[in-house]
Design an enzyme around this catalytic site. Sequence first.
Site, PDB file in Angstrom:
ATOM      1  N   HIS A 104      -2.711   2.005   4.004  1.00 52.90           N
ATOM      2  CA  HIS A 104      -4.590   3.017   3.647  1.00 52.90           C
ATOM      3  C   HIS A 104      -5.806   1.875   3.829  1.00 52.90           C
ATOM      4  O   HIS A 104      -5.065   0.226   4.112  1.00 52.90           O
ATOM      5  CB  HIS A 104      -4.113   2.490   1.782  1.00 52.90           C
ATOM      6  CG  HIS A 104      -3.066   3.393   1.474  1.00 52.90           C
ATOM      7  ND1 HIS A 104      -1.547   3.858   1.509  1.00 52.90           N
ATOM      8  CD2 HIS A 104      -2.813   4.808   0.467  1.00 52.90           C
ATOM      9  CE1 HIS A 104      -1.248   4.212   0.718  1.00 52.90           C
ATOM     10  NE2 HIS A 104      -1.877   5.502   0.609  1.00 52.90           N
ATOM     11  N   ASP A 107      -5.047  -1.315   1.558  1.00 51.75           N
ATOM     12  CA  ASP A 107      -3.993  -2.413   1.206  1.00 51.75           C
ATOM     13  C   ASP A 107      -4.620  -3.625   1.772  1.00 51.75           C
ATOM     14  O   ASP A 107      -3.882  -4.723   1.996  1.00 51.75           O
ATOM     15  CB  ASP A 107      -2.960  -1.605   2.517  1.00 51.75           C
ATOM     16  CG  ASP A 107      -2.374   0.011   1.637  1.00 51.75           C
ATOM     17  OD1 ASP A 107      -2.206   0.115   0.763  1.00 51.75           O
ATOM     18  OD2 ASP A 107      -1.903   0.724   2.665  1.00 51.75           O
TER      19      ASP A 107
END
Length: 455
Positions: A104, A107
């Site tokens: 993501h 992340d």
Amino acid sequence: MDDGFFSEVAGPIPFGGLDSPDPLSFKVYKPDRLVLGKRMEDHLRIAVCLWHSFNWPGSDVFGVGTFDRPWLDPRVDPMLAARAKLDAAFEFLAKLGVPLFCFHDRDVAPEGPTFKATQANLDTIVDLIAGHMSRTGVKLLWGTANLFSHPRYAAGAATNPDPAVFAFAAAQVKSMLEATHRLGGANYVLWGGREGYETLLNTDLAREEAQLARFLGFVAEHKHRIGFKGTLLIEPKPQEPTKHQYDYDGASILGFLERHDLDKEYRLNLEVNHATLAGHSFHHEVAYALAHGVFGSVDANRGDYQNGWDTDQFPNSVDELALAVYEIVRAGGFTTGGFNFDTKLRRQSMSRTDLFHGHIGGIDTLARALLVAAAMIESGTVERLRAERYAGWTGDLGRSILTGDALFEMLAGRVLTGEIDPQPVSGRQELLENVVNQQIWAADRAAPVRAGAER
């Protein structure tokens, strides 16, 4: 970090075979091993996710994180922490020896005080990721945007009652889709983590469906505008964190896509644990997606049958995975998709090396499931018995019904005269279950011989 975060693991995880006493070796998975004429690595297309493995501290609703992840210390400068996280992640990927990863946006890159600052952070980190990819040869299976963690998304992203939130989510997905394209990602995933409702008392279902359709239309349009050749994927999940989510399972998503003329733009990213939370077997979800031409990719994990939530554990059951892998391989295998390990260590698994143990065991489980699936395909018994069950549809009566030559009244008349008088036929479920078990047991018997011959 100067000597590496995983310094206790010397190098790429080797193949040791079933008799190897080394826990840091693969017992079944051998990338170059040919299965049905194709390399095992190319069949499975294994990926590691960066969120659970490197961006989760091991916390739960009752306690703080237990994992040794120094880059998650809030006292560390966010961009320095992001760099350290990437260093550790690509060290892990290289030492594990897998070809792919997923992430993501949040992340890898921290949010800044403004969206412009957040975008600058992501641009800097994407440059670093590109360098790590070039150095290690690891590729991006898919990217995605986190549209669920920030408080702004408490009431959803695309389905939020506030159009400003919709606009913010659109900007975030646009950015991450472009980053995925830049990194050569094979797919882009949308997971509607909070696209649903907590109570119908404050929810306009028709309005929210229209909003979600417009959002997905925007994404598909932008994909073509920027020339992204990868596949757009939607990930089903029935509930948690919301009471009901609109992406409940494969069938509900396909119905949604068809209602809004989006079924040619999207495929499904199926997760094992999400399938079981929806009351299905993973075998069912895979078979359904393949039968309707919307199969895309897989998040490989498992749930806990005593818990009613998404535990994201490492897969360890060949029985559970073999039939799903059988359907995938029988249908021709992955195109742009793969098996992503969307998996969490247990909270008490605090050693850095535990991350290797979890992935090694899961990868070996998938590899054994592949061997079982290949044996089932080579024997052809399941397909032969299945074809025999439907043999009548290839005869005169079956063909005339499907072509429309047999009218409704004609069928009723033939039944009335006694010309058509069907008798029950066994479905032979227990026989088929025994056939599958036989292949699982045969793989256990044959694998040590093959492994020994290949060492």
